[in-house]
Design a protein around this motif. Structure first.
Motif, PDB file in Angstrom:
ATOM      1  N   ILE A  84      10.352  11.417   8.062  1.00 52.75           N
ATOM      2  CA  ILE A  84       9.601  10.081   8.735  1.00 52.75           C
ATOM      3  C   ILE A  84       9.748  10.350  10.418  1.00 52.75           C
ATOM      4  CG2 ILE A  84      10.479   7.766   9.403  1.00 52.75           C
ATOM      5  CD1 ILE A  84      12.067   7.600   6.804  1.00 52.75           C
ATOM      6  N   LEU A  85       8.365  10.242  10.910  1.00 55.99           N
ATOM      7  CA  LEU A  85       8.033  10.554  12.260  1.00 55.99           C
ATOM      8  C   LEU A  85       7.890   9.044  12.902  1.00 55.99           C
ATOM      9  CD1 LEU A  85       5.716  13.690  11.817  1.00 55.99           C
ATOM     10  CD2 LEU A  85       8.406  13.554  12.203  1.00 55.99           C
ATOM     11  N   ARG A  86       8.768   8.883  13.857  1.00 57.77           N
ATOM     12  CA  ARG A  86       8.584   7.552  14.603  1.00 57.77           C
ATOM     13  C   ARG A  86       7.926   7.906  16.028  1.00 57.77           C
ATOM     14  NH1 ARG A  86      14.709   5.234  13.394  1.00 57.77           N
ATOM     15  NH2 ARG A  86      14.117   4.509  11.291  1.00 57.77           N
ATOM     16  N   TYR A  87       6.637   7.364  16.226  1.00 57.26           N
ATOM     17  CA  TYR A  87       5.886   7.690  17.355  1.00 57.26           C
ATOM     18  C   TYR A  87       6.157   6.918  18.531  1.00 57.26           C
ATOM     19  CZ  TYR A  87       2.889  10.408  13.835  1.00 57.26           C
ATOM     20  OH  TYR A  87       2.613  11.230  12.958  1.00 57.26           O
ATOM     21  N   ALA A  88       6.144   7.214  19.675  1.00 57.36           N
ATOM     22  CA  ALA A  88       6.005   6.549  20.902  1.00 57.36           C
ATOM     23  C   ALA A  88       4.456   6.275  21.327  1.00 57.36           C
ATOM     24  CB  ALA A  88       6.548   7.418  21.932  1.00 57.36           C
ATOM     25  N   ASN A  89       4.261   5.953  22.558  1.00 54.34           N
ATOM     26  CA  ASN A  89       2.827   5.562  22.692  1.00 54.34           C
ATOM     27  C   ASN A  89       1.964   6.674  22.753  1.00 54.34           C
ATOM     28  OD1 ASN A  89       4.786   3.274  23.596  1.00 54.34           O
ATOM     29  ND2 ASN A  89       2.773   2.301  24.047  1.00 54.34           N
ATOM     30  N   THR A 115       7.195  22.098   6.570  1.00 55.66           N
ATOM     31  CA  THR A 115       8.089  22.746   6.018  1.00 55.66           C
ATOM     32  C   THR A 115       9.586  22.700   6.714  1.00 55.66           C
ATOM     33  OG1 THR A 115       7.491  24.628   7.583  1.00 55.66           O
ATOM     34  CG2 THR A 115       6.246  24.593   5.250  1.00 55.66           C
ATOM     35  N   ARG A 116       9.811  21.453   7.589  1.00 50.69           N
ATOM     36  CA  ARG A 116      11.033  21.168   8.153  1.00 50.69           C
ATOM     37  C   ARG A 116      11.519  20.072   7.834  1.00 50.69           C
ATOM     38  NH1 ARG A 116      11.709  25.385  12.891  1.00 50.69           N
ATOM     39  NH2 ARG A 116       9.798  26.879  12.925  1.00 50.69           N
ATOM     40  N   ALA A 117      12.644  19.687   8.591  1.00 53.05           N
ATOM     41  CA  ALA A 117      13.266  18.288   8.828  1.00 53.05           C
ATOM     42  C   ALA A 117      13.306  17.514   7.470  1.00 53.05           C
ATOM     43  CB  ALA A 117      12.832  17.651   9.758  1.00 53.05           C
ATOM     44  N   GLU A 118      13.775  18.148   6.141  1.00 54.72           N
ATOM     45  CA  GLU A 118      13.326  17.448   5.067  1.00 54.72           C
ATOM     46  C   GLU A 118      14.443  16.074   4.849  1.00 54.72           C
ATOM     47  OE1 GLU A 118      13.845  20.121   1.767  1.00 54.72           O
ATOM     48  OE2 GLU A 118      11.854  20.659   1.909  1.00 54.72           O
ATOM     49  N   ASN A 119      14.264  14.926   4.626  1.00 55.76           N
ATOM     50  CA  ASN A 119      14.831  13.909   4.382  1.00 55.76           C
ATOM     51  C   ASN A 119      15.579  13.588   5.770  1.00 55.76           C
ATOM     52  OD1 ASN A 119      14.178  14.083   1.760  1.00 55.76           O
ATOM     53  ND2 ASN A 119      16.160  14.680   1.102  1.00 55.76           N
ATOM     54  N   GLU A 120      14.939  13.593   6.862  1.00 56.08           N
ATOM     55  CA  GLU A 120      15.132  13.150   8.135  1.00 56.08           C
ATOM     56  C   GLU A 120      14.382  12.138   8.808  1.00 56.08           C
ATOM     57  OE1 GLU A 120      18.024  14.070   9.492  1.00 56.08           O
ATOM     58  OE2 GLU A 120      18.627  16.028   8.522  1.00 56.08           O
ATOM     59  N   VAL A 121      15.005  11.492   9.917  1.00 55.34           N
ATOM     60  CA  VAL A 121      14.230  10.643  10.505  1.00 55.34           C
ATOM     61  C   VAL A 121      13.967  10.910  12.236  1.00 55.34           C
ATOM     62  CG1 VAL A 121      13.909   8.189  11.423  1.00 55.34           C
ATOM     63  CG2 VAL A 121      14.688   8.938   9.126  1.00 55.34           C
ATOM     64  N   GLY A 124       0.843  -1.094   0.102  1.00 56.91           N
ATOM     65  CA  GLY A 124      -0.031   0.004   0.043  1.00 56.91           C
ATOM     66  C   GLY A 124       0.779   1.260   0.224  1.00 56.91           C
ATOM     67  N   SER A 125       1.922   1.344   0.675  1.00 58.01           N
ATOM     68  CA  SER A 125       2.837   2.370   1.108  1.00 58.01           C
ATOM     69  C   SER A 125       3.707   2.481  -0.317  1.00 58.01           C
ATOM     70  CB  SER A 125       3.727   2.132   1.993  1.00 58.01           C
ATOM     71  OG  SER A 125       3.215   2.183   3.293  1.00 58.01           O
ATOM     72  N   TYR A 150      12.098   1.831   1.568  1.00 55.50           N
ATOM     73  CA  TYR A 150      11.251   2.134   0.252  1.00 55.50           C
ATOM     74  C   TYR A 150      11.360   3.348   0.237  1.00 55.50           C
ATOM     75  CZ  TYR A 150      10.406  -2.568  -1.371  1.00 55.50           C
ATOM     76  OH  TYR A 150      10.443  -3.722  -2.010  1.00 55.50           O
ATOM     77  N   LEU A 151      10.886   4.356   1.221  1.00 61.11           N
ATOM     78  CA  LEU A 151      10.862   5.750   1.057  1.00 61.11           C
ATOM     79  C   LEU A 151      11.958   6.519   0.796  1.00 61.11           C
ATOM     80  CD1 LEU A 151       8.850   8.445   0.923  1.00 61.11           C
ATOM     81  CD2 LEU A 151       8.777   8.203   3.582  1.00 61.11           C
ATOM     82  N   ARG A 152      13.040   6.003   1.534  1.00 59.97           N
ATOM     83  CA  ARG A 152      14.330   6.335   1.376  1.00 59.97           C
ATOM     84  C   ARG A 152      14.807   6.147  -0.095  1.00 59.97           C
ATOM     85  NH1 ARG A 152      17.513   6.112   7.050  1.00 59.97           N
ATOM     86  NH2 ARG A 152      15.910   5.354   8.582  1.00 59.97           N
ATOM     87  N   TYR A 153      14.441   4.992  -0.737  1.00 60.52           N
ATOM     88  CA  TYR A 153      14.904   4.810  -2.191  1.00 60.52           C
ATOM     89  C   TYR A 153      14.359   5.900  -3.034  1.00 60.52           C
ATOM     90  CZ  TYR A 153      17.992   0.606  -1.357  1.00 60.52           C
ATOM     91  OH  TYR A 153      19.043  -0.321  -1.383  1.00 60.52           O
TER      92      TYR A 153
END
Length: 302
Positions: A164-169, A224-230, A95-96, A150-153
């Motif tokens: 990419i935003l990695r969420y806690a709980n 508008t920030r943090a382009e190509n960052e995790v 799907g992604s 895949y997104l990085r590729y």
């Protein structure tokens, strides 16, 4: 700005949708309503009931021509991913990929992808920063991470910008208390019905609980920030399940004692994020104290 939001009838993304519209953005929502609910969908959003694997996604891009995509639609059940890894992979990876490919073809400027703490597995150290080794313990964690790769590729090969935003709980109003609902929603649902909730193990396992409005704010900053960052999104604090229950019990003036049951296989013991990179690159921090977040959640569920 015209923004395509996947999963916009779900818990977190419906809050993001409301905020985007309140700030004057034009929002197009794609959701298959497998777990999303129409009553959560902002009536000012353009809505397409579609699965991300559906080829008709291309028509949405043709018609709407979004400038930016925020991607939240996913299969989110860890237990379901273990029982049916093919279903999990189709939803979270294929799907992604279908979404990314349309972003490439229709010249989307940027995609914000909602990932998960589940990609890290058992922590080697706390707080978990973005350099922590990735070793997921579930097919869900694996599929979320592969969608990141895949997104990085796509960024490297085709110039598709991302954050990419990695969420806690995450917790807060609109969270489901059934299925893979968060522990706070499950506790509140049980206690409000006068039922004693279950706690797995001894209750000393700890997590990083972040209120949904803080997640929304991070997504807004990432436009508008943090382009190509995790980036890891959490409070930087750990709270045990027993401490969490005590806080909820006090707010509800409840005398119900939880029922302790054997721990679940594969559950990690402790986890919390180092949020300093997000603070630096997004000019962001988690600002809602637990007590305030719990009160707002209780008001919604009561």
């Amino acid at each position: 700005m015209k923004i395509l939001l996947t999963g916009g009838a779900g818990f977190i993304a419906s809050h993001i949708c409301d905020r985007l519209i309140s700030e004057g953005h034009e929002v197009v929502v794609i959701d298959n309503l497998s777990t999303g609910r129409l009553e959560l969908l902002n009536p000012r959003a353009y809505f397409y009931q579609l699965d991300l694997c559906d080829p008709a996604i291309a028509l949405v891009f043709q018609i709407e021509k979004p400038e930016l995509v925020i991607h939240h639609a996913a299969q989110v059940s860890v237990s379901n991913s273990q029982e049916n890894p093919v279903f999990d992979a189709v939803n979270n990876i294929i799907g992604s990929l279908n979404l990314y490919e349309n972003c490439r073809q229709y010249k989307v400027k940027k995609i914000i992808y909602a990932s998960s703490a589940a990609i890290y597995g058992e922590p080697l150290y706390l707080g978990i920063d973005e350099k922590h080794p990735v070793k997921p313990l579930s097919f869900y964690g694996l599929s979320k991470y592969l969608a990141e790769i895949y997104l990085r590729y796509y960024a490297g090969l085709f110039g598709l910008k991302f954050t990419i935003l990695r969420y806690a709980n995450v917790y807060g109003p609109r969270q489901r208390s059934d299925g893979e609902g968060g522990v706070i929603a499950i506790f509140l649902s049980s206690l409000l019905k006068g039922e004693a909730p279950m706690i797995f193990g001894q209750g000393e396992q700890s997590r990083d609980f972040i209120y949904v409005a803080d997640i929304v704010e991070a997504n807004i900053q990432a436009l508008t920030r943090a382009e190509n960052e995790v980036l890891n999104l959490g409070t930087g604090k750990e709270l045990s399940i027993n401490q969490l229950y005590a806080s909820i019990e006090a707010l509800l003036c409840s005398q119900l004692q939880p029922v302790y049951v054997p721990e679940r296989p594969g559950d990690i013991m402790h986890s919390y994020f180092d949020q300093r990179k997000a603070a630096e690159l997004l000019d962001w921090k988690a600002s809602y104290p637990l007590q305030e977040g719990l009160r707002k959640t209780i008001e919604y569920m009561s």
